[in-house]
Motif scaffolding. Structure first.
Motif, PDB file in Angstrom:
ATOM      1  N   ALA A  36     110.407  32.304 -61.121  1.00 42.20           N
ATOM      2  CA  ALA A  36     111.019  31.978 -62.472  1.00 42.20           C
ATOM      3  C   ALA A  36     109.871  31.600 -62.824  1.00 42.20           C
ATOM      4  CB  ALA A  36     112.778  31.766 -62.995  1.00 42.20           C
ATOM      5  N   ASN A  37     109.362  29.918 -62.741  1.00 38.08           N
ATOM      6  CA  ASN A  37     108.420  29.031 -62.782  1.00 38.08           C
ATOM      7  C   ASN A  37     107.766  28.972 -61.318  1.00 38.08           C
ATOM      8  OD1 ASN A  37     111.072  27.507 -64.719  1.00 38.08           O
ATOM      9  ND2 ASN A  37     111.590  27.993 -63.406  1.00 38.08           N
ATOM     10  N   PRO A  38     106.345  29.544 -62.125  1.00 41.98           N
ATOM     11  CA  PRO A  38     105.646  29.984 -60.803  1.00 41.98           C
ATOM     12  C   PRO A  38     104.936  28.642 -60.700  1.00 41.98           C
ATOM     13  CG  PRO A  38     105.139  31.933 -62.060  1.00 41.98           C
ATOM     14  CD  PRO A  38     106.222  30.294 -63.273  1.00 41.98           C
ATOM     15  N   SER A  39     104.376  27.567 -61.861  1.00 42.53           N
ATOM     16  CA  SER A  39     103.512  26.707 -61.860  1.00 42.53           C
ATOM     17  C   SER A  39     104.485  25.404 -61.143  1.00 42.53           C
ATOM     18  CB  SER A  39     102.981  26.223 -63.435  1.00 42.53           C
ATOM     19  OG  SER A  39     104.023  25.939 -63.991  1.00 42.53           O
TER      20      SER A  39
ATOM     21  N   SER B 161     106.439  22.596 -58.800  1.00 36.76           N
ATOM     22  CA  SER B 161     106.035  22.144 -56.999  1.00 36.76           C
ATOM     23  C   SER B 161     107.432  22.589 -56.980  1.00 36.76           C
ATOM     24  CB  SER B 161     105.765  20.723 -57.181  1.00 36.76           C
ATOM     25  OG  SER B 161     107.145  20.184 -57.939  1.00 36.76           O
ATOM     26  N   GLU B 162     107.500  22.510 -55.378  1.00 41.67           N
ATOM     27  CA  GLU B 162     108.369  22.495 -54.195  1.00 41.67           C
ATOM     28  C   GLU B 162     109.116  21.515 -54.757  1.00 41.67           C
ATOM     29  OE1 GLU B 162     108.814  22.991 -50.047  1.00 41.67           O
ATOM     30  OE2 GLU B 162     108.694  24.357 -50.733  1.00 41.67           O
ATOM     31  N   GLU B 163     108.839  20.586 -54.848  1.00 45.51           N
ATOM     32  CA  GLU B 163     109.452  19.608 -54.845  1.00 45.51           C
ATOM     33  C   GLU B 163     110.384  19.021 -56.778  1.00 45.51           C
ATOM     34  OE1 GLU B 163     110.737  15.743 -56.319  1.00 45.51           O
ATOM     35  OE2 GLU B 163     108.720  16.618 -57.141  1.00 45.51           O
ATOM     36  N   MET B 164     110.025  19.899 -57.564  1.00 43.29           N
ATOM     37  CA  MET B 164     110.761  19.477 -59.030  1.00 43.29           C
ATOM     38  C   MET B 164     111.768  20.897 -58.515  1.00 43.29           C
ATOM     39  SD  MET B 164     111.736  18.761 -61.357  1.00 43.29           S
ATOM     40  CE  MET B 164     110.286  17.382 -62.038  1.00 43.29           C
ATOM     41  N   ALA B 165     111.766  21.759 -58.404  1.00 50.87           N
ATOM     42  CA  ALA B 165     112.627  23.052 -58.069  1.00 50.87           C
ATOM     43  C   ALA B 165     113.969  22.396 -57.338  1.00 50.87           C
ATOM     44  CB  ALA B 165     111.926  24.192 -57.510  1.00 50.87           C
ATOM     45  N   GLY B 166     113.614  21.793 -56.811  1.00 50.36           N
ATOM     46  CA  GLY B 166     115.199  21.308 -55.413  1.00 50.36           C
ATOM     47  C   GLY B 166     115.272  20.109 -55.655  1.00 50.36           C
ATOM     48  N   ARG B 167     114.737  19.326 -56.768  1.00 52.23           N
ATOM     49  CA  ARG B 167     115.538  19.007 -57.555  1.00 52.23           C
ATOM     50  C   ARG B 167     116.249  19.656 -58.756  1.00 52.23           C
ATOM     51  NH1 ARG B 167     110.822  14.601 -60.372  1.00 52.23           N
ATOM     52  NH2 ARG B 167     113.165  13.930 -61.119  1.00 52.23           N
ATOM     53  N   ILE B 168     115.848  20.045 -59.411  1.00 48.84           N
ATOM     54  CA  ILE B 168     116.763  20.565 -59.745  1.00 48.84           C
ATOM     55  C   ILE B 168     117.815  21.501 -59.262  1.00 48.84           C
ATOM     56  CG2 ILE B 168     116.602  23.571 -61.789  1.00 48.84           C
ATOM     57  CD1 ILE B 168     113.255  21.910 -62.757  1.00 48.84           C
ATOM     58  N   VAL B 169     117.941  22.645 -58.478  1.00 47.26           N
ATOM     59  CA  VAL B 169     118.745  23.295 -57.363  1.00 47.26           C
ATOM     60  C   VAL B 169     119.479  22.655 -57.286  1.00 47.26           C
ATOM     61  CG1 VAL B 169     118.932  23.947 -55.051  1.00 47.26           C
ATOM     62  CG2 VAL B 169     117.153  24.461 -56.634  1.00 47.26           C
ATOM     63  N   ASP B 170     119.562  20.655 -56.798  1.00 46.31           N
ATOM     64  CA  ASP B 170     120.783  19.304 -56.174  1.00 46.31           C
ATOM     65  C   ASP B 170     121.777  19.128 -57.773  1.00 46.31           C
ATOM     66  OD1 ASP B 170     121.565  17.994 -54.539  1.00 46.31           O
ATOM     67  OD2 ASP B 170     120.342  16.523 -55.514  1.00 46.31           O
TER      68      ASP B 170
END
Length: 162
Positions: free
Chosen positions: A32-35, A37-46
């Motif tokens: 949903a947010n192609p730009s 980072s994997e690290e930021m996406a993980g923080r958001i899921v957490d």
């Protein structure tokens, strides 16, 4: 930080779901947010996991996610079987999503109360991801929501403007 007393709530919110499920939900955030980072996406899921746990274990308290955390909640919801199981394991209270966006409904005490509830579960909220809805946030997300689920105050009170 000491682990929470509730056996359904592990020492780390990340442990609420399997590694495979976490990777899948993180991938949904990144899709949903192609730009992003994997690290930021993980923080958001957490943070989304922390929010769902707070709502499921404290129904009726009046909680809401930040816009950024809402992105993680959306991704969790899209994994319907996993999400239903998660809510069941957290006490059987399905945390429903009621979409809507009205930035004038932003009320800082709701986010403060949500962060405090997360702390009561034994976790630290990622302060960078729990800010007000604005265009000058840490990260831009696809979610355009600033709302409350069923376990919150409805309708969400509008803040008093000076």
């Amino acid at each position: 930080m000491d682990p929470p007393d509730n056996p359904a709530v592990p020492a780390l919110a990340r442990m609420l779901i399997t590694d495979e499920q976490f990777a899948s939900v993180r991938g949904t955030v990144m899709d949903a947010n192609p730009s992003m980072s994997e690290e930021m996406a993980g923080r958001i899921v957490d943070e989304g996991l922390k929010f769902v746990a707070a709502c499921a274990t404290h129904p009726g308290l009046g909680l809401a996610p930040s816009r950024i955390v809402d992105e993680g909640w959306h991704a969790l919801l899209l994994h319907t079987a996993m999400y239903a199981d998660l809510c069941d394991r957290l006490g059987g209270r399905f945390v429903h999503h009621y979409p809507g966006y009205d930035p004038t409904h932003y009320d800082p005490p709701i986010l403060d109360r949500t962060r405090e509830t997360i702390a009561e579960l034994g976790w630290d909220a990622d302060e960078e991801l729990w800010g007000p809805p604005s265009d000058e946030t840490l990260v831009s997300v696809a979610a355009k929501c600033q709302h409350a689920p069923e376990c919150t105050i409805r309708p969400m009170p509008k803040p008093e403007w000076p």
